[in-house]
Design a protein around this motif. Structure first.
Motif, short mmCIF file in Angstrom:
data_model
loop_
_atom_site.label_atom_id
_atom_site.label_comp_id
_atom_site.label_asym_id
_atom_site.label_seq_id
_atom_site.Cartn_x
_atom_site.Cartn_y
_atom_site.Cartn_z
N UNK A 230 0.81 -1.22 0.00
CA UNK A 230 0.00 0.00 0.00
C UNK A 230 0.84 1.27 0.00
N UNK A 231 1.94 1.35 0.76
CA UNK A 231 2.76 2.58 0.70
C UNK A 231 3.27 2.86 -0.72
N UNK A 232 3.71 1.81 -1.41
CA UNK A 232 4.20 2.00 -2.78
C UNK A 232 3.06 2.40 -3.72
N UNK A 233 1.86 1.83 -3.48
CA UNK A 233 0.72 2.20 -4.31
C UNK A 233 0.34 3.67 -4.11
N UNK A 234 0.37 4.13 -2.87
CA UNK A 234 0.06 5.53 -2.59
C UNK A 234 1.11 6.46 -3.22
N UNK A 235 2.37 6.07 -3.08
CA UNK A 235 3.43 6.88 -3.67
C UNK A 235 3.31 6.92 -5.19
N UNK A 236 3.05 5.75 -5.79
CA UNK A 236 2.90 5.69 -7.24
C UNK A 236 1.72 6.52 -7.71
N UNK A 237 0.60 6.46 -6.99
CA UNK A 237 -0.58 7.24 -7.37
C UNK A 237 -0.29 8.73 -7.32
N UNK A 238 0.43 9.17 -6.29
CA UNK A 238 0.74 10.59 -6.17
C UNK A 238 1.66 11.04 -7.31
N UNK A 290 -16.45 19.17 -11.82
CA UNK A 290 -16.04 18.70 -13.14
C UNK A 290 -14.71 19.31 -13.56
N UNK A 291 -13.83 18.45 -14.08
CA UNK A 291 -12.51 18.89 -14.49
C UNK A 291 -11.44 18.70 -13.45
N UNK A 292 -11.82 18.23 -12.25
CA UNK A 292 -10.86 18.05 -11.18
C UNK A 292 -10.39 16.60 -11.06
N UNK A 293 -9.12 16.46 -10.64
CA UNK A 293 -8.55 15.17 -10.28
C UNK A 293 -8.66 14.99 -8.78
N UNK A 294 -8.94 13.78 -8.36
CA UNK A 294 -8.98 13.50 -6.94
C UNK A 294 -7.57 13.34 -6.39
N UNK A 295 -7.40 13.44 -5.07
CA UNK A 295 -6.15 12.99 -4.46
C UNK A 295 -6.14 11.47 -4.46
N UNK A 296 -5.05 10.83 -4.08
CA UNK A 296 -5.06 9.36 -3.96
C UNK A 296 -6.12 8.91 -2.96
N UNK A 297 -6.93 7.93 -3.35
CA UNK A 297 -8.01 7.43 -2.50
C UNK A 297 -7.70 5.98 -2.14
N UNK A 298 -7.39 5.73 -0.90
CA UNK A 298 -7.03 4.38 -0.48
C UNK A 298 -8.28 3.54 -0.24
N UNK A 299 -8.32 2.37 -0.87
CA UNK A 299 -9.39 1.40 -0.67
C UNK A 299 -8.75 0.07 -0.32
N UNK A 300 -9.55 -0.95 -0.12
CA UNK A 300 -9.04 -2.23 0.34
C UNK A 300 -7.99 -2.81 -0.59
N UNK A 301 -8.27 -2.77 -1.90
CA UNK A 301 -7.38 -3.45 -2.84
C UNK A 301 -6.26 -2.58 -3.39
N UNK A 302 -6.29 -1.28 -3.11
CA UNK A 302 -5.25 -0.42 -3.64
C UNK A 302 -5.59 1.05 -3.50
N UNK A 303 -5.28 1.82 -4.55
CA UNK A 303 -5.46 3.26 -4.51
C UNK A 303 -6.11 3.72 -5.81
N UNK A 304 -7.18 4.49 -5.69
CA UNK A 304 -7.88 5.05 -6.84
C UNK A 304 -7.41 6.48 -7.11
N UNK A 305 -7.40 6.82 -8.39
CA UNK A 305 -7.33 8.21 -8.84
C UNK A 305 -8.57 8.43 -9.69
N UNK A 306 -9.36 9.43 -9.38
CA UNK A 306 -10.61 9.70 -10.09
C UNK A 306 -10.52 11.05 -10.79
N UNK A 307 -10.93 11.07 -12.04
CA UNK A 307 -11.07 12.33 -12.78
C UNK A 307 -12.55 12.54 -13.04
#
Length: 456
Positions: A230-238, A290-307
């Motif tokens: 998870x730390x690597x996933x959060x770092x990669x998402x950022x 609309x038009x915004x990117x989310x910050x990294x969103x941590x969930x059970x299986x990993x990290x989401x980025x939403x546009x």
């Protein structure tokens, strides 16, 4: 999430099409490549030297072993080539911070493809059938991709060659993706049956949230297992968010880095309602415009980025876009203070022509102003609801008193957009896509667990 119109074979075309769109426009610095899920290589995997991007680099005489998958070797040359392809297809400029992420993604991709082709060769031998795409079929797919962008296959491959990428690198990626999609669809697609109870349950759930806002989104899911934790996933998402804020195209990034089934469609998840995504994602979506990117969103299986591409009101609701100019006033402010604030706001109202210049006019008058974003009228503060209902687009209200101050509200946009109900076929297609995606992920998990994977 699986977009309703995802079809077999789209993965191969979507991933390589990104290369076609970007290859001529991107200067190449260092690297290239990825794909799907695998036992994540260690973060201390061997560093790979990327040859300069001149013409297609000849295969080096001193290449070494980057990984061994079931006795099949992945060389450092293969890894370097795939990393270079990854850069071109993702639109991300490599640097010292994201270089390890590129290398990890490239190695994951190559390991996945090796596992998939090894399994398909086993099935072909056992069942005496043909599954793996032939050279002619791969060439046909590349020709179709090139044609979509007014190029020939030779022109497309020539563009890759000019970036130092040999054609076998893309051939391998496309062949594996085409073949795997064909196998999953052929083996399971005809056997899967979406029950009437599943369709009814989905219709009931969608009806229950029909009055709530809907969101048109694109998504990237960084799988924590693939990323090494998870730390690597959060770092990669950022890191991906930073690159997209600097101009990397979201669809290209999604195709190469996302573990969600929508990766094939550039992350396009279409219109979603509350409850279709994890609750952690729903909570963030509600605050995006609309038009915004989310910050990294941590969930059970990993990290989401939403546009968030768009937002629409639910059935029977009206969505408004508002700006305001305001003067803070305490609840027990004196009549004189209230009247002075009112006079100041009325002067702003007289000078402002509408939403476009409200903030600049207010600033010159020493009045705070800002964008309130999009909201349903029913969700507004009671004091603002009447103005939002009665004003036309471009109009500014008279001063409105609240317990925190005096406000001008400008209506910048107003639309009554009932949510588009999904048809029965669309629901069935979406459920089918989700089931196939789940089967494919489990299949790959089992292949990884039973494989011998050694990284050097």
């Amino acid at each position: 999430m699986m977009h309703a119109d995802d079809v077999p074979g789209r993965l191969a075309r979507g991933a390589a099409l990104a290369a076609l769109l970007l290859v001529a426009a991107l200067p190449l610095d260092v690297h290239a490549a990825p794909s799907r899920a695998v036992k994540a290589p260690p973060t201390d995997a061997p560093a790979v030297s990327i040859p300069p991007a001149t013409s297609a680099a000849p295969r080096p005489l001193s290449e070494s072993v980057a990984a061994i998958v079931n006795d099949e070797i992945i060389s450092t040359y293969d890894l370097a080539q795939r990393m270079r392809l990854l850069i071109i297809t993702s639109g991300i400029q490599p640097n010292q911070e994201n270089l390890p992420q590129f290398q990890r993604q490239a190695l994951i991709s190559l390991i996945d493809e090796s596992l998939q082709l090894h399994e398909l060769r086993r099935v072909e031998k056992q069942q005496k059938i043909s599954i793996i795409a032939t050279d002619a079929e791969v060439r046909e797919e590349l020709t179709a991709m090139a044609r979509e962008n007014n190029m020939t296959a030779d022109q497309f491959l020539g563009a890759l060659k000019s970036q130092g990428i040999g054609p076998e690198t893309l051939y391998q990626q496309v062949r594996a993706q085409m073949s795997w999609q064909r196998w999953i669809q052929g083996r399971y697609g005809s056997r899967l049956r979406i029950g009437e109870d599943q369709i009814k349950a989905t219709e009931t759930r969608l009806a229950a949230v029909a009055s709530k806002p809907q969101y048109q989104i694109s998504e990237v899911l960084i799988d924590a297992n693939r990323a090494g934790g998870m730390p690597q996933a959060l770092q990669g998402a950022q890191q991906l968010i930073t690159q997209m804020q600097q101009g990397a195209p979201f669809p290209a990034v999604a195709r190469q880095f996302s573990a969600a089934p929508t990766a094939a469609a550039g992350g396009d998840a279409g219109w979603v309602s509350p409850g279709e995504l994890p609750p952690e994602v729903d909570a963030v979506l509600d605050g995006l415009r609309p038009g915004q990117l989310s910050p990294p969103i941590q969930v059970k299986e990993g990290v989401y980025i939403i546009y968030l591409r768009n937002k629409r009101a639910g059935a029977g609701a009206t969505m408004v876009s508002l700006k305001q100019a305001a003067i803070p006033l305490k609840a027990d402010a004196s009549p004189a203070d209230i009247e002075a604030a009112r006079a100041k706001l009325m002067a702003v109202r007289a000078d402002a022509k509408g939403c476009n210049d409200l903030e600049s006019v207010a600033s010159k008058a020493g009045v705070m102003a800002g964008d309130l974003g999009d909201a349903e009228i029913a969700d507004l503060a009671p004091e603002f609801q009447q103005a939002a209902q009665t004003l036309n687009e471009g109009q500014i209200s008279e001063p409105i008193r609240t317990k925190v101050g005096l406000h001008l509200v400008a209506v910048c946009g107003k639309r009554a957009t009932g949510s588009g109900a999904m048809s029965r076929d669309q629901i069935e297609n979406r459920l089918m896509g989700q089931q196939l995606s789940l089967i494919a992920r489990r299949y790959m998990r089992d292949l990884r667990n039973s494989a011998t994977i050694e990284t050097r």
